[in-house]
Scaffold this motif. Structure first.
Motif, PDB file in Angstrom:
ATOM      1  N   ARG A  42       0.841  -1.203   0.000  1.00 10.90           N
ATOM      2  CA  ARG A  42       0.000   0.000   0.000  1.00 10.90           C
ATOM      3  C   ARG A  42       0.868   1.243   0.000  1.00 10.90           C
ATOM      4  O   ARG A  42       2.066   1.186   0.238  1.00 10.90           O
ATOM      5  CB  ARG A  42      -0.903  -0.005   1.237  1.00 10.90           C
ATOM      6  N   GLY A  43       0.243   2.347  -0.254  1.00 11.78           N
ATOM      7  CA  GLY A  43       0.952   3.610  -0.220  1.00 11.78           C
ATOM      8  C   GLY A  43       1.222   4.056   1.203  1.00 11.78           C
ATOM      9  O   GLY A  43       1.014   3.314   2.161  1.00 11.78           O
ATOM     10  N   LEU A  44       1.662   5.267   1.331  1.00 13.28           N
ATOM     11  CA  LEU A  44       2.015   5.797   2.639  1.00 13.28           C
ATOM     12  C   LEU A  44       0.850   6.553   3.252  1.00 13.28           C
ATOM     13  O   LEU A  44       0.134   7.281   2.564  1.00 13.28           O
ATOM     14  CB  LEU A  44       3.208   6.737   2.516  1.00 13.28           C
TER      15      LEU A  44
ATOM     16  N   PHE B  90       5.885   5.680  -6.640  1.00 10.24           N
ATOM     17  CA  PHE B  90       4.712   6.266  -6.006  1.00 10.24           C
ATOM     18  C   PHE B  90       4.439   7.661  -6.572  1.00 10.24           C
ATOM     19  O   PHE B  90       5.339   8.497  -6.640  1.00 10.24           O
ATOM     20  CB  PHE B  90       4.914   6.389  -4.493  1.00 10.24           C
ATOM     21  N   CYS B  91       3.199   7.855  -6.914  1.00 11.25           N
ATOM     22  CA  CYS B  91       2.715   9.173  -7.303  1.00 11.25           C
ATOM     23  C   CYS B  91       2.051   9.799  -6.085  1.00 11.25           C
ATOM     24  O   CYS B  91       1.431   9.082  -5.274  1.00 11.25           O
ATOM     25  CB  CYS B  91       1.713   9.013  -8.446  1.00 11.25           C
ATOM     26  N   MET B  97      -2.150  21.914   4.131  1.00 11.79           N
ATOM     27  CA  MET B  97      -2.727  21.644   5.446  1.00 11.79           C
ATOM     28  C   MET B  97      -2.932  22.932   6.229  1.00 11.79           C
ATOM     29  O   MET B  97      -3.740  23.006   7.105  1.00 11.79           O
ATOM     30  CB  MET B  97      -1.817  20.705   6.229  1.00 11.79           C
ATOM     31  N   PHE B  98      -2.138  23.935   5.896  1.00 16.54           N
ATOM     32  CA  PHE B  98      -2.318  25.228   6.522  1.00 16.54           C
ATOM     33  C   PHE B  98      -1.667  26.279   5.646  1.00 16.54           C
ATOM     34  O   PHE B  98      -0.969  25.964   4.702  1.00 16.54           O
ATOM     35  CB  PHE B  98      -1.732  25.251   7.941  1.00 16.54           C
ATOM     36  N   SER B  99      -1.884  27.511   5.973  1.00 15.76           N
ATOM     37  CA  SER B  99      -1.375  28.579   5.106  1.00 15.76           C
ATOM     38  C   SER B  99       0.135  28.506   4.992  1.00 15.76           C
ATOM     39  O   SER B  99       0.828  28.114   5.912  1.00 15.76           O
ATOM     40  CB  SER B  99      -1.792  29.940   5.665  1.00 15.76           C
ATOM     41  N   GLY B 100       0.655  28.871   3.879  1.00 11.76           N
ATOM     42  CA  GLY B 100       2.091  28.832   3.669  1.00 11.76           C
ATOM     43  C   GLY B 100       2.527  27.793   2.676  1.00 11.76           C
ATOM     44  O   GLY B 100       3.701  27.695   2.367  1.00 11.76           O
ATOM     45  N   GLY B 101       1.607  27.014   2.151  1.00 12.41           N
ATOM     46  CA  GLY B 101       1.991  26.043   1.144  1.00 12.41           C
ATOM     47  C   GLY B 101       1.612  24.631   1.508  1.00 12.41           C
ATOM     48  O   GLY B 101       1.057  24.369   2.551  1.00 12.41           O
ATOM     49  N   TYR B 102       1.910  23.747   0.598  1.00 13.08           N
ATOM     50  CA  TYR B 102       1.498  22.370   0.810  1.00 13.08           C
ATOM     51  C   TYR B 102       2.305  21.751   1.932  1.00 13.08           C
ATOM     52  O   TYR B 102       3.420  22.132   2.212  1.00 13.08           O
ATOM     53  CB  TYR B 102       1.690  21.570  -0.479  1.00 13.08           C
ATOM     54  N   ASN B 103       1.765  20.764   2.538  1.00 13.16           N
ATOM     55  CA  ASN B 103       2.499  20.000   3.535  1.00 13.16           C
ATOM     56  C   ASN B 103       2.111  18.528   3.577  1.00 13.16           C
ATOM     57  O   ASN B 103       2.882  17.720   4.019  1.00 13.16           O
ATOM     58  CB  ASN B 103       2.297  20.579   4.933  1.00 13.16           C
ATOM     59  N   LYS B 104       0.901  18.208   3.138  1.00  8.48           N
ATOM     60  CA  LYS B 104       0.457  16.827   3.251  1.00  8.48           C
ATOM     61  C   LYS B 104       0.515  16.153   1.893  1.00  8.48           C
ATOM     62  O   LYS B 104       0.073  16.696   0.906  1.00  8.48           O
ATOM     63  CB  LYS B 104      -0.974  16.784   3.779  1.00  8.48           C
ATOM     64  N   LEU B 105       1.081  14.985   1.847  1.00 11.88           N
ATOM     65  CA  LEU B 105       1.137  14.217   0.619  1.00 11.88           C
ATOM     66  C   LEU B 105       0.130  13.077   0.673  1.00 11.88           C
ATOM     67  O   LEU B 105       0.102  12.307   1.625  1.00 11.88           O
ATOM     68  CB  LEU B 105       2.541  13.650   0.393  1.00 11.88           C
ATOM     69  N   ILE B 106      -0.688  12.987  -0.360  1.00 12.28           N
ATOM     70  CA  ILE B 106      -1.591  11.857  -0.535  1.00 12.28           C
ATOM     71  C   ILE B 106      -0.938  10.949  -1.569  1.00 12.28           C
ATOM     72  O   ILE B 106      -0.714  11.368  -2.704  1.00 12.28           O
ATOM     73  CB  ILE B 106      -2.977  12.301  -1.025  1.00 12.28           C
ATOM     74  N   PHE B 107      -0.668   9.715  -1.165  1.00 11.93           N
ATOM     75  CA  PHE B 107       0.066   8.802  -2.035  1.00 11.93           C
ATOM     76  C   PHE B 107      -0.869   7.825  -2.729  1.00 11.93           C
ATOM     77  O   PHE B 107      -1.882   7.394  -2.172  1.00 11.93           O
ATOM     78  CB  PHE B 107       1.081   7.992  -1.227  1.00 11.93           C
ATOM     79  N   GLY B 108      -0.472   7.431  -3.935  1.00 17.78           N
ATOM     80  CA  GLY B 108      -1.079   6.275  -4.564  1.00 17.78           C
ATOM     81  C   GLY B 108      -0.520   5.010  -3.934  1.00 17.78           C
ATOM     82  O   GLY B 108       0.413   5.048  -3.131  1.00 17.78           O
TER      83      GLY B 108
END
Lengths: 112, 117
Positions: A42-44, B90-91, B97-108
């Protein structure tokens, strides 16, 4: 240059035992820090993230906790491990803003 | 909700052949997109990223990816695969997640690539 270290690389623990995984970053200040878990095939999944000392946010409810006692140190803990805590745990860091996350080599945790 | 789909769980190619790994995302705003590679027992290494601008981005190790907004895709390509490219890919989409830019990665879920000599 920046580096990230995780230890231990592998860990075998009995059910009900405590856990402490450590992650440190070198070569940068005030990084954003992250703990991910990767289940087999699975992914992360993001578990925790931190934008500063003592600031921890949890993404999913679980048996684990995280702490950031120093600027470049991120610790993943548990008081009593469950079988479902088995997996590959990855620490990552990024600078604030639109920059990629950089990952450590991970800790393979097996619960018996 | 944000999500990333990698339709191919396993892909096998011959060394020297071309490669395309598919990635589709679901996200309401302009996405930040990434491809990472993971060798067995190792952490993830960033191959390339897309934030804005040119939709064809170049990465390390001879990889490139093309962002197609109309298809919600960010496919990874390499013209000629080497045996050392065997790994899991992985893509990921970056979600603020909050102001200032991305922080959370959603992975395939990843695509495992095998390379035949």
């Amino acid at each position: 240059s920046q580096t990230i270290h995780q230890w231990p690389a592998t860990l075998v623990q009995p059910v009900g035992s405590p856990l402490s995984l450590e992650c440190t970053v070198e070569g940068t200040s005030n990084p954003n820090l992250y703990w991910y878990r990767q289940a087999a095939g699975r992914g992360l999944q993001l578990l925790f993230y931190s934008v500063g000392i003592g600031q921890i946010s949890s993404e999913v409810p679980q048996n684990l906790s995280a702490s950031r006692p120093q600027d470049r140190q991120f610790i993943l803990s548990s008081k009593k491990l469950l079988l479902s805590d088995s997996g590959f745990y990855l620490c990552a860091w990024s600078v604030s803003g639109n920059q990629p996350q950089h990952f450590g080599d991970g800790t393979r945790l097996s619960i018996l | 909700a944000q999500s990333v789909t990698q339709p191919d769980i396993h892909i096998t190619v011959s060394e020297g052949a071309s490669l395309e790994l598919r990635c589709n995302y679901s996200y309401g705003a302009t996405p930040y997109l990434f491809w990472y590679v993971q060798s067995p027992g190792q952490g993830l290494q960033l191959l390339l990223k897309y934030f804005s601008g040119d939709t064809l981005v170049q990465g390390i190790k001879g990889f490139e990816a093309e962002f197609k907004r109309s298809q919600s895709s960010f496919n990874l390509r390499k013209p000629s695969v080497h045996w050392s490219d065997a790994a899991e890919y992985f893509c990921a989409v970056g979600v603020p997640m909050f102001s200032g830019g991305y922080n959370k990665l959603i992975f395939g879920a990843g695509t495992r690539l095998a390379v035949h000599p």
